[in-house]
Design a protein around this motif. Structure first.
Motif, PDB file in Angstrom:
ATOM      1  N   ALA A 267       0.798  -1.228   0.000  1.00 15.10           N
ATOM      2  CA  ALA A 267       0.000   0.000   0.000  1.00 15.10           C
ATOM      3  C   ALA A 267       0.833   1.281   0.000  1.00 15.10           C
ATOM      4  CB  ALA A 267      -0.930   0.010   1.219  1.00 15.10           C
ATOM      5  N   SER A 268       2.132   1.182   0.231  1.00 14.49           N
ATOM      6  CA  SER A 268       2.966   2.386   0.348  1.00 14.49           C
ATOM      7  C   SER A 268       3.370   2.912  -1.028  1.00 14.49           C
ATOM      8  CB  SER A 268       4.211   2.067   1.165  1.00 14.49           C
ATOM      9  OG  SER A 268       5.053   1.183   0.451  1.00 14.49           O
ATOM     10  N   PRO A 269       3.884   4.134  -1.086  1.00 11.61           N
ATOM     11  CA  PRO A 269       4.351   4.689  -2.366  1.00 11.61           C
ATOM     12  C   PRO A 269       5.446   3.863  -3.024  1.00 11.61           C
ATOM     13  CG  PRO A 269       4.105   6.433  -0.738  1.00 11.61           C
ATOM     14  CD  PRO A 269       3.913   5.133  -0.009  1.00 11.61           C
ATOM     15  N   GLU A 270       6.199   3.066  -2.228  1.00  7.81           N
ATOM     16  CA  GLU A 270       7.230   2.225  -2.814  1.00  7.81           C
ATOM     17  C   GLU A 270       6.634   1.165  -3.742  1.00  7.81           C
ATOM     18  OE1 GLU A 270       7.175   3.154   0.342  1.00  7.81           O
ATOM     19  OE2 GLU A 270       8.963   4.443   0.294  1.00  7.81           O
ATOM     20  N   ALA A 271       5.352   0.824  -3.537  1.00  6.04           N
ATOM     21  CA  ALA A 271       4.704  -0.161  -4.402  1.00  6.04           C
ATOM     22  C   ALA A 271       4.364   0.437  -5.765  1.00  6.04           C
ATOM     23  CB  ALA A 271       3.434  -0.704  -3.740  1.00  6.04           C
ATOM     24  N   ALA A 272       4.044   1.726  -5.775  1.00  3.19           N
ATOM     25  CA  ALA A 272       3.748   2.449  -7.017  1.00  3.19           C
ATOM     26  C   ALA A 272       3.521   3.921  -6.665  1.00  3.19           C
ATOM     27  CB  ALA A 272       2.518   1.886  -7.726  1.00  3.19           C
TER      28      ALA A 272
END
Length: 390
Positions: A267-272
């Motif tokens: 769910a974090s920005p690191e995922a997309a």
């Protein structure tokens, strides 16, 4: 690279979720009477249930709804004493209770009304014995446990996310060197155990498993998703995870729920960078988890080759963070600390009464202490109020 980012994040989510706690699942299932085939079947059932629900919910709501098995619930099984058929019946009851929490609003409110310190203290009491296992392993099998703990400590310092998977890899290496596993079967194991229902197993396993799954997984899992701006309908999540838990119980699975720790990986920005594309990570995680489930028999066979204390030690390392969070939540605030202490002491004692395990009695004892002190405080407050002298 950006287009593949959520796919990579989903694969990492599944790998971390599986590697960090599958030993806890196997140890818990063996503790309630599962044999080697039943434990392997239970692990595979959990992987398939987790993967299927992750895919369905991700596609349905277009949100990164990561699903996991109940790691605290698996740790809870280590304190139980039951025939595996009765444990399977308790797993069915747990799944039905999770569904009921989705269908009956007041039941969710009752769970939410359990004081946070009491719920956290029960979880801490369940986890304590498991987290002491690395110390015991160093005393019993230092040549095997030492390298595992060293790898875990170094990775925890420099690459924390990979600390537990690294410790697991180290454990697999020392087991292979010490016990010459030979050819491990890659054929998935499916073992059906017809559930049997007994009051002691339902009260001692099913109800505490439901409570710890809701309090330690579903509630914080919703909080993590909310923190990243996602608010999936709790009713749909509980119905899906509860139904999958009940259906997986005859195959040995204990319970699935919202992911709490690994939820941030999807769910974090690191995922997309784009929040609207992060749901791909949860779907990819679901596909990856089903694929990992096909290796469950090999994982179970490798684990069963080693001394039980080594497997439990790896599981304990995986739960250090959870124990720290539970202790902090239980004892940080002075208000209600006495009830939390009673809950923790009774649960950690491992006592069993009337065939019911310590987790349930810890919750009962701590809850009674909490109510007793709250009434005493209310009575003291009334006695200090000024009386009308007219």
């Amino acid at each position: 690279m950006e287009r593949s980012q959520p796919i990579v994040a989903g694969v990492v989510t599944a790998l971390v979720g599986f590697a960090s706690s599958f030993t806890v699942v196997l140890a818990g299932l063996r503790a309630v009477g599962a044999d080697e085939r039943q434990a392997a079947s239970g692990l595979m059932a959990l992987c398939v249930a987790v993967g299927a629900v992750s895919i369905v919910l991700g596609l349905r709501y277009r949100m990164p709804i990561a699903i996991a098995w109940s790691t605290p619930g698996a740790a809870l099984l280590l304190t139980a004493d039951s025939r595996f058929a009765e444990a399977a019946g308790a797993f069915v009851v747990c799944g039905l209770l999770i569904m009921a929490a989705g269908l009956i609003p007041w039941l969710s409110r009752v769970i939410a009304a359990i004081p946070g310190p009491i719920a956290a203290a029960m979880l801490a009491g369940v986890l304590l014995k498991l987290c002491l296992a690395p110390v015991q392993a160093m005393l019993d099998v230092p040549s095997l446990a030492g390298p595992v703990i060293l790898v875990w400590a170094l990775l925890y310092r420099f690459a924390r996310t990979w600390a537990v998977p690294g410790a697991l890899a180290a454990a697999a290496a020392v087991i292979a060197i010490a016990y010459s596993p030979g050819d491990l079967s890659l054929v998935p194991v499916v073992e059906i155990t017809p559930p049997a229902f007994s009051l002691s197993a339902v009260v001692g396993i099913g109800v505490p498993l439901f409570l710890v799954t809701m309090a330690a997984q579903n509630v914080p899992g919703m909080a993590v998703l909310s923190g990243y701006g996602y608010r999936p309908p709790l009713r749909g999540v509980l119905l899906a995870t509860g139904a999958a838990s009940a259906l997986g119980a005859p195959f040995g699975g204990h319970a699935i729920n919202l992911a709490a720790i690994t939820a941030a990986l999807a769910a974090s920005p690191e995922a997309a960078p784009d929040p609207s594309r992060r749901w791909i990570a949860s779907v990819t995680a679901g596909v990856s988890m089903i694929s990992l489930g096909l290796l469950s028999s090999a994982a179970a066979a490798l684990v069963l080759l080693s001394p039980p204390v080594l497997v439990t030690a790896v599981a304990g390392l995986a739960l250090f963070g959870a124990l720290g969070s539970a202790l902090s939540s239980a004892f940080t605030e002075a208000h209600g600390r006495e009830g939390a202490v009673v809950t923790f002491a009774v649960t950690a004692s491992g006592m069993s009464w009337l065939g019911v395990g310590s987790a349930f009695w810890g919750l009962v004892a701590g809850g009674l202490m909490h109510l007793l002190l709250r009434r005493a405080q209310a009575a003291g407050l009334r006695s200090t109020l000024p009386t009308d002298s007219r």
